[in-house]
Structure formats: C-alpha cells, structure tokens
Scaffold this active site. Sequence first.
Site, mmCIF file in Angstrom:
data_model
loop_
_atom_site.group_PDB
_atom_site.id
_atom_site.type_symbol
_atom_site.label_atom_id
_atom_site.label_comp_id
_atom_site.label_asym_id
_atom_site.label_seq_id
_atom_site.Cartn_x
_atom_site.Cartn_y
_atom_site.Cartn_z
ATOM 1 N N LYS A 79 44.391 33.675 25.690
ATOM 2 C CA LYS A 79 43.717 34.871 26.207
ATOM 3 C C LYS A 79 42.376 34.480 26.818
ATOM 4 O O LYS A 79 41.626 33.687 26.233
ATOM 5 C CB LYS A 79 43.518 35.884 25.073
ATOM 6 C CG LYS A 79 42.919 37.214 25.520
ATOM 7 C CD LYS A 79 42.813 38.208 24.372
ATOM 8 C CE LYS A 79 42.224 39.539 24.822
ATOM 9 N NZ LYS A 79 42.152 40.526 23.727
ATOM 10 N N SER A 162 44.057 45.277 24.442
ATOM 11 C CA SER A 162 43.574 44.533 25.586
ATOM 12 C C SER A 162 44.345 43.234 25.847
ATOM 13 O O SER A 162 44.246 42.665 26.931
ATOM 14 C CB SER A 162 42.090 44.189 25.368
ATOM 15 O OG SER A 162 41.922 43.291 24.263
ATOM 16 N N SER A 186 44.137 45.604 19.615
ATOM 17 C CA SER A 186 44.414 44.889 20.866
ATOM 18 C C SER A 186 45.425 43.760 20.766
ATOM 19 O O SER A 186 45.809 43.185 21.787
ATOM 20 C CB SER A 186 43.109 44.352 21.462
ATOM 21 O OG SER A 186 42.334 45.391 21.988
#
Length: 496
Positions: A79, A162, A186
């Site tokens: 990420k 997210s 998330s």
Amino acid sequence: MSKLNELNIASARDGLARGEFSAAELTEVYIQAIQAGRDMNAYITETPDVALERARESDARRAKGDAMGAMDGIPIAMKDLFCTEGVLTTAGSHILDGFVPPYESTVSANLRSAGAVMLGKSNLDEFAMGSANITSYYGPVKNPWKATSGPNQGKDLVPGGSSGGSAAAVAGGLAMAATGTDTGGSIRQPASFCGIVGLKPTYGRCSRWGVVAFASSLDQAGPMTKTVQDAAIMLGAMAGHDPKDSTSAPLPVPDFEALMTGDVKGLTIGIPKEYKMDGMDPEIQALWDQGIAWLKDAGCIIKEVSLPHTKYALATYYIVAPAEASANLARYDGVRYGLRVPGDSLDDMYMNTRGAGFGEEVQRRILIGTYALSSGYYDAYYIKAQKVRTLISNDFKTAFESVDAILTPTAPSAAFALGEKQEDPVAMYLNDVFTVPTSLAGLPGMSVPAGFSSTGLPLGLQVIGRSFDEGTVLNVGAALEKAAGLNLKAVTGASS
C-alpha cells in the site's frame, strides 16, 4: 497445476519448496498480469525491476538451502502509505509529488527481510481517508467484481477503501497478497467488497514507523490475502516490537499459522444486539444468521452480548480521527518535501501548496479536526469523544469476560457503483458503521468472505477478538471460511 497467479501464499510456498517453479517465474506472471490489468488502476507505482531482483535473490537463497520462510519469494503489493526506500511514496496525494523516502518503513522492511517480493505500490484513498478508493489523486480503483444482475449490472464498482488498491490487486490476480492499513475499517471493508480476507491486528501488533500517518491512535497495518491461512502467515512476517514506535507492543510474535488448530468447539461467540440496526439490508442479516448457524454447527456456543455505546462510535470516530489528522497533516507545508506552489510570502506559499496539494475529502477532515481542537470546542468535542471512546472500549472488555470472540457483519452492503454516494460524505462514512467500534477499542478484527448478494457480489463477516488474541480470530475465521466453502474468482466476476 493451476495458473501461478491463482495460487495462494501457502500453496506457492509449497510449490517453491518442491522446485515446481521459481520465484522469478512466479513474479514474472504477476508483472504481466499487472500490465494487462492497468485498467483496474490498482497500482500507483509499478516496480518490476525491483520485484525481479528480489525474486532472483530469493531463488539464490533457496538454491543454497537458505530460504527465509513462508514469505520468501512471494509477490505482494505494498500500500502506498508505507515508505519504501528509493521508491516513490505518495499516500495517494498530490502534496507528496516526487517524494522518494531515503528509509524503509518497519513493516515493509520486515517483509523484505522475510523474502517477500514487492511488485509495486498500490492505490488508496488520499492519506487513507475514504471508504471507496475514489479520493486518490491518481484516480479511482475499479473493483474486479461485476454485478451479475440488478441496477449496477455492467457498471464499474468501488473496491472499498482506503486500502482499495490492495484489495483489488489481490482479488483481481495482480498480487498474491498485499499490505493494508486500517484506521476505521480500511482493511476489513475493502476485503468484504472484493471477496478476500482482511485482518486488522491489535493496535500495537505491527509497527507504525514509516507509515504515513492519518490518525496515530487508530492506524494499524495488516495483511490482505486470499485465505485465512495466508493472513496468519503474512501477519507473522509483518508483526513485531519496534523500538522506533512508542506504541509498538513489546510482545513476542506467536506462530499464528500454528495457532490455527481448526477446532473451535466449545468457544463462546458473542452476537452484539446493538449491531442489529433498523433498516439493515435483509441480505446482510441473512448472511449474519448463516454465520451464526455455521459456528453453532462447528460446536461453538452462541451468546447475545451488549455493546451499549455502539451507537456513538461513528460520531466519536469522526471527531477523534480528523482531530489527529489535523495535527499529523500540519507537517505538509511545501518546504521540506513534496509539492511546492510559490506565493508572494511564506504564508501564501503554505496556503497555495496545501490548497492545491490536498484533495477535497482531506481538506474536509482537516477542517473538522481543526475545529474540534480549537479553543472553546476542545472540551466540548475532542475530550468528550475520548471519554466516549473509553466507554466503547469498556463495553468490549465487559463482553469478553463471557465470550471468546464476537461475530458481526463487516459492511452494511455489497460494493456499490463508482460515483454512487460520492456527493454525500455522511452516506460514505456509514460504510464503516460495523468496523469503527473495533478500531476505537484497538482490538483485532478480520473480514472473511462468507457469501454473495443477490446481484452476485461478495459479502464478508467480521470476527472480533480480545486484545492480542489474533490466534482465536484466525481460528474462528478459518471455521467460517471452511463452512462457506467459497471458491472466489473475481477476475471473471464469477463464483463457484
């Protein structure tokens, strides 16, 4: 043998050990898949040269009999919130344009030390603020799943957020696994939307050092994988005490995979009555009921519990998290790194840079947080929210006096269409209604794919555990996974 990019970590580990394929061959398959799947927009930065170099290093170690464990040679997405030495790190924001860290985050360093191969940096909501992966400066991510019927049939769907790029990459065959971060859901919510496993460990289990901060008392890194077993393997490589992070727990890392005995008989599973909300989607309620039945059949004892302050969790979160974001994001000023927009004075340069560099949702949360921390409102909002947070945490402590784990839905719906809910931030915030309480309490929570909506989209169930008891969470999750018996193939949008 199945296609290499359909393998999970456990099966790839075994195949590499038997010499059926090399780490370089495995990595090359994913590099080609990423190139073919760019329409998904799952990656911000692809790192094929880095990936092949690390894969060849893994093969060299294996040839010498020095393989470093289950993650050695496994291709993963990182990420783009984790700082990676020498590789662009953006947090999905314009304000970090051109930022190439001279250091490595502890979690990505741990994975690299375990032999994992980084395929690239996955897309995310800007500064991890969002539930649909639509706030990224680099554009929205598309969920690899497609609705087979209903009003969204044929439309591009959100992957959740997210960590939407990470979830889409794993579900779409563009990474074997991925790192995510979870502040209010998330990891878990995008895992549910994309039909994968997402584990938010206990706060402090994984180091936050080198992770671009959103809300420091909530942020936690975790694995996003194809199976529960894979989550156990990957968490073992990510976790560990880090003296550079004062919130990192000085506890040994257990062998999470070994803790998955497969036996949940006699465990007491709590069902919080406050999560049965008015207007809940009947499909979500039916999935929850099915999960309860599966665990009962596996020998678990089902017990209703009360978490009375649940109704205040979302409001509490959206005071605490923006307040911490307001403080953390004050460091982005255009002076030291990233974007700089000139002005007639230093103050003008600050305002121009932040106005151009931060997106609308990030600006909204900074303003909310700054207001909550401002003179005259600090006691009324921030201090009160922290007191309610303590009450929410105490609710869980009381519940865990009589249960071993708690079962809830992960999200209030299946994935929705890109553009839907975009103009209504409150509707978007409600996506985290089932995940936020766990985050406020700092507890481990995991989403496991458990069924499908009537339109053919994946739905997840959430298992919540006691602090630092990821072993029980994984064990209960594995029981759900086995009972569901899903064979998820998101690339084609089909299931079998």
